[in-house]
Design a protein around this motif. Structure first.
Motif, PDB file in Angstrom:
ATOM      1  N   GLY A 148       0.813  -1.279  -0.002  1.00  0.00           N
ATOM      2  CA  GLY A 148       0.041  -0.002   0.114  1.00  0.00           C
ATOM      3  C   GLY A 148       1.027   1.170  -0.197  1.00  0.00           C
ATOM      4  N   MET A 149       0.376   2.230  -0.554  1.00  0.00           N
ATOM      5  CA  MET A 149       1.138   3.566  -0.872  1.00  0.00           C
ATOM      6  C   MET A 149       0.079   4.738  -0.570  1.00  0.00           C
ATOM      7  N   VAL A 150       0.550   5.717  -0.034  1.00  0.00           N
ATOM      8  CA  VAL A 150      -0.619   6.727   0.214  1.00  0.00           C
ATOM      9  C   VAL A 150      -0.712   7.368  -1.340  1.00  0.00           C
ATOM     10  N   VAL A 151      -1.658   8.228  -1.662  1.00  0.00           N
ATOM     11  CA  VAL A 151      -2.176   8.583  -2.820  1.00  0.00           C
ATOM     12  C   VAL A 151      -1.180   9.727  -3.196  1.00  0.00           C
ATOM     13  N   GLY A 152      -0.702   9.769  -4.394  1.00  0.00           N
ATOM     14  CA  GLY A 152       0.194  11.104  -4.771  1.00  0.00           C
ATOM     15  C   GLY A 152       1.532  10.989  -4.265  1.00  0.00           C
ATOM     16  N   CYS A 153       2.204  10.037  -3.457  1.00  0.00           N
ATOM     17  CA  CYS A 153       3.354   9.936  -2.759  1.00  0.00           C
ATOM     18  C   CYS A 153       4.463   9.373  -3.464  1.00  0.00           C
ATOM     19  N   THR A 154       5.293  10.011  -3.947  1.00  0.00           N
ATOM     20  CA  THR A 154       6.413   9.369  -4.889  1.00  0.00           C
ATOM     21  C   THR A 154       7.741   9.087  -3.736  1.00  0.00           C
ATOM     22  N   VAL A 155       7.934   8.012  -3.696  1.00  0.00           N
ATOM     23  CA  VAL A 155       8.893   7.627  -2.929  1.00  0.00           C
ATOM     24  C   VAL A 155      10.002   6.612  -3.658  1.00  0.00           C
ATOM     25  N   THR A 156      11.268   7.250  -4.126  1.00  0.00           N
ATOM     26  CA  THR A 156      12.091   6.446  -5.036  1.00  0.00           C
ATOM     27  C   THR A 156      12.651   5.335  -4.451  1.00  0.00           C
ATOM     28  N   PRO A 157      13.101   5.293  -2.964  1.00  0.00           N
ATOM     29  CA  PRO A 157      13.457   4.063  -2.436  1.00  0.00           C
ATOM     30  C   PRO A 157      12.465   3.160  -2.229  1.00  0.00           C
ATOM     31  N   LEU A 158      11.253   3.136  -2.089  1.00  0.00           N
ATOM     32  CA  LEU A 158      10.186   2.146  -2.051  1.00  0.00           C
ATOM     33  C   LEU A 158      10.241   1.632  -3.467  1.00  0.00           C
ATOM     34  N   PHE A 159      10.166   2.403  -4.577  1.00  0.00           N
ATOM     35  CA  PHE A 159      10.180   1.725  -5.914  1.00  0.00           C
ATOM     36  C   PHE A 159      11.543   0.862  -6.259  1.00  0.00           C
ATOM     37  N   ASP A 160      12.578   1.412  -5.604  1.00  0.00           N
ATOM     38  CA  ASP A 160      13.819   0.722  -5.709  1.00  0.00           C
ATOM     39  C   ASP A 160      13.955  -0.774  -5.012  1.00  0.00           C
ATOM     40  N   ALA A 161      13.198  -0.496  -3.917  1.00  0.00           N
ATOM     41  CA  ALA A 161      13.101  -1.935  -3.319  1.00  0.00           C
ATOM     42  C   ALA A 161      12.035  -2.736  -3.851  1.00  0.00           C
ATOM     43  N   LEU A 162      11.174  -2.290  -4.613  1.00  0.00           N
ATOM     44  CA  LEU A 162      10.174  -3.333  -4.938  1.00  0.00           C
ATOM     45  C   LEU A 162      10.870  -3.816  -6.406  1.00  0.00           C
ATOM     46  N   ALA A 163      11.557  -2.913  -7.069  1.00  0.00           N
ATOM     47  CA  ALA A 163      12.282  -3.483  -8.311  1.00  0.00           C
ATOM     48  C   ALA A 163      13.405  -4.630  -7.813  1.00  0.00           C
ATOM     49  N   ALA A 164      14.152  -4.407  -6.808  1.00  0.00           N
ATOM     50  CA  ALA A 164      15.164  -5.522  -6.449  1.00  0.00           C
ATOM     51  C   ALA A 164      14.437  -6.725  -5.930  1.00  0.00           C
ATOM     52  N   PHE A 165      13.359  -6.722  -5.226  1.00  0.00           N
ATOM     53  CA  PHE A 165      12.744  -7.848  -4.955  1.00  0.00           C
ATOM     54  C   PHE A 165      12.023  -8.428  -5.824  1.00  0.00           C
ATOM     55  N   HIS A 166      11.456  -7.905  -6.937  1.00  0.00           N
ATOM     56  CA  HIS A 166      10.864  -8.366  -8.228  1.00  0.00           C
ATOM     57  C   HIS A 166      12.201  -9.329  -8.788  1.00  0.00           C
ATOM     58  N   ARG A 167      13.191  -8.559  -8.975  1.00  0.00           N
ATOM     59  CA  ARG A 167      14.576  -9.409  -9.524  1.00  0.00           C
ATOM     60  C   ARG A 167      14.661 -10.740  -8.825  1.00  0.00           C
ATOM     61  N   ALA A 168      14.907 -10.370  -7.421  1.00  0.00           N
ATOM     62  CA  ALA A 168      15.237 -11.620  -6.543  1.00  0.00           C
ATOM     63  C   ALA A 168      14.033 -12.560  -6.425  1.00  0.00           C
ATOM     64  N   HIS A 169      13.025 -12.303  -6.531  1.00  0.00           N
ATOM     65  CA  HIS A 169      11.963 -13.329  -6.404  1.00  0.00           C
ATOM     66  C   HIS A 169      10.715 -13.097  -7.225  1.00  0.00           C
ATOM     67  N   PRO A 170      11.118 -13.514  -8.737  1.00  0.00           N
ATOM     68  CA  PRO A 170      10.238 -13.402  -9.833  1.00  0.00           C
ATOM     69  C   PRO A 170       8.737 -14.162  -9.676  1.00  0.00           C
ATOM     70  N   GLY A 171       8.856 -15.089  -8.707  1.00  0.00           N
ATOM     71  CA  GLY A 171       7.736 -15.933  -8.623  1.00  0.00           C
ATOM     72  C   GLY A 171       6.844 -14.985  -7.592  1.00  0.00           C
ATOM     73  N   VAL A 172       6.995 -13.980  -7.078  1.00  0.00           N
ATOM     74  CA  VAL A 172       6.069 -13.428  -6.191  1.00  0.00           C
ATOM     75  C   VAL A 172       5.291 -12.389  -7.098  1.00  0.00           C
ATOM     76  N   GLU A 173       4.062 -12.414  -7.007  1.00  0.00           N
ATOM     77  CA  GLU A 173       3.249 -11.142  -7.517  1.00  0.00           C
ATOM     78  C   GLU A 173       3.179  -9.981  -6.959  1.00  0.00           C
TER      79      GLU A 173
END
Length: 317
Positions: A96-121
């Protein structure tokens, strides 16, 4: 009977609304309706009373809800058991993320997590802070970035990322623009532009006003800082923002710290203490993304020291 039909059925039962359930499971409302109609035909009974604005369970639907949840949990457990043996994390995680909030580190964390665990949607949900907290408590949201007036909502683990004071932002020709000291009482002489109720910033403002028994006139409400700034720049009121939010509009607005408001506006990452391996791994990636790990928990523990958020408009909601 398919697992996805059961998932849609549970979503509608919990949301009591087909449209909200469709948003939750990320398909069209007509798709959810069609799948549930098919499930009802297979079961030979209607599961929902559709005569009112809310979708309420029939007697058959109420009887089916617990077994449906159990079936979904059992299916998830099968995948998790295999993943535990194979060292692979699978499944789905809702962030979850508050509406209109741009937080670069959160997006970085999500991208790194996706690369490490592609089986998680990964599902990303935007909402205001109050509803996100409710979602985390209910288990519908796994991890949420929220704006709040308290560092840890009751019953949840939390990490404070940003702590800032409230400011009032006004055009250069406004009476408050060149005041050396602005107090909360000064705002009662002017129409106020603020975030809607249920947002972190508004909660801080309302608590501060209540403490001084002040009732400023909330003339306009907007859910995004850009809209608030545009309204204030046009002379429609004084905008109540956080320090970092106001900095973005210095080209047209003068920010002044509200001197007698000591309650900080906080940006926090929150999650339940009992969580699965996917959440644990995402928190580990977030720990690295937010300032090299200061404050965020190691996989099995929680912390509360602020890290570097590099966030724009962090506490909008």
């Amino acid at each position: 009977m398919e697992l996805r039909q059961l998932a849609y059925f549970v979503a509608v039962a919990e949301e009591q609304n087909f449209t909200r359930a469709a948003e939750r499971v990320h398909i069209s409302q007509s798709g959810v309706s069609a799948q549930i109609r098919q499930l009802e035909r297979e079961l030979g009974a209607e599961l929902f009373d559709r005569s009112a604005r809310t979708a309420t369970l029939t007697a058959a639907g109420a009887a089916a809800l617990a077994p449906a949840r159990a079936a979904l949990a059992a299916a998830a457990a099968v995948g998790q058991a295999v993943g535990d043996v194979a060292g692979v994390i699978r499944g789905r995680i809702t962030v979850g993320m508050v509406v209109g909030c741009t937080v670069t580190p959160l997006f970085d964390a999500l991208a790194a997590f996706h690369r490490a665990h592609p089986g998680v949607e990964i599902a990303l949900l935007e909402d205001n802070s109050d509803r996100l907290v409710q979602g985390v408590r209910a288990g519908a949201v796994d991890v949420a970035l929220i704006g709040t007036a308290t560092s840890a909502p009751a019953g949840l683990e939390a990490l404070t990322l940003v702590s800032e004071r409230l400011v009032v932002a006004v055009p250069p020709d406004h009476p408050l623009a060149h005041r050396r000291r602005v107090t909360l009482r000064d705002l009662t002489d002017h129409p106020v532009i603020c975030m809607p109720a249920g947002t972190g910033l508004r909660t801080v403002f309302d608590q501060a006003c209540a403490a001084q028994r002040l009732q400023p006139v909330i003339a306009l409400q907007a859910g995004a800082a850009d809209a608030m700034a545009d309204l204030a720049a046009r002379g429609l009121g004084v905008a109540v923002l956080s320090e970092s939010m106001a900095e973005s509009y210095r080209d047209r607005l003068n920010p002044r710290v509200i001197d007698d408001v000591d309650i900080p506006a906080l940006l926090c990452l929150v999650w339940r203490a009992a969580h699965g391996p996917a959440v644990r791994e995402l928190l580990a990636h977030a720990r690295r993304a937010f300032g090299g790990g200061r404050g965020l928990p190691e996989p099995a523990a929680a912390g509360d020291d602020p890290g570097d958020s590099r966030a724009s408009h962090p506490e909008e909601q």
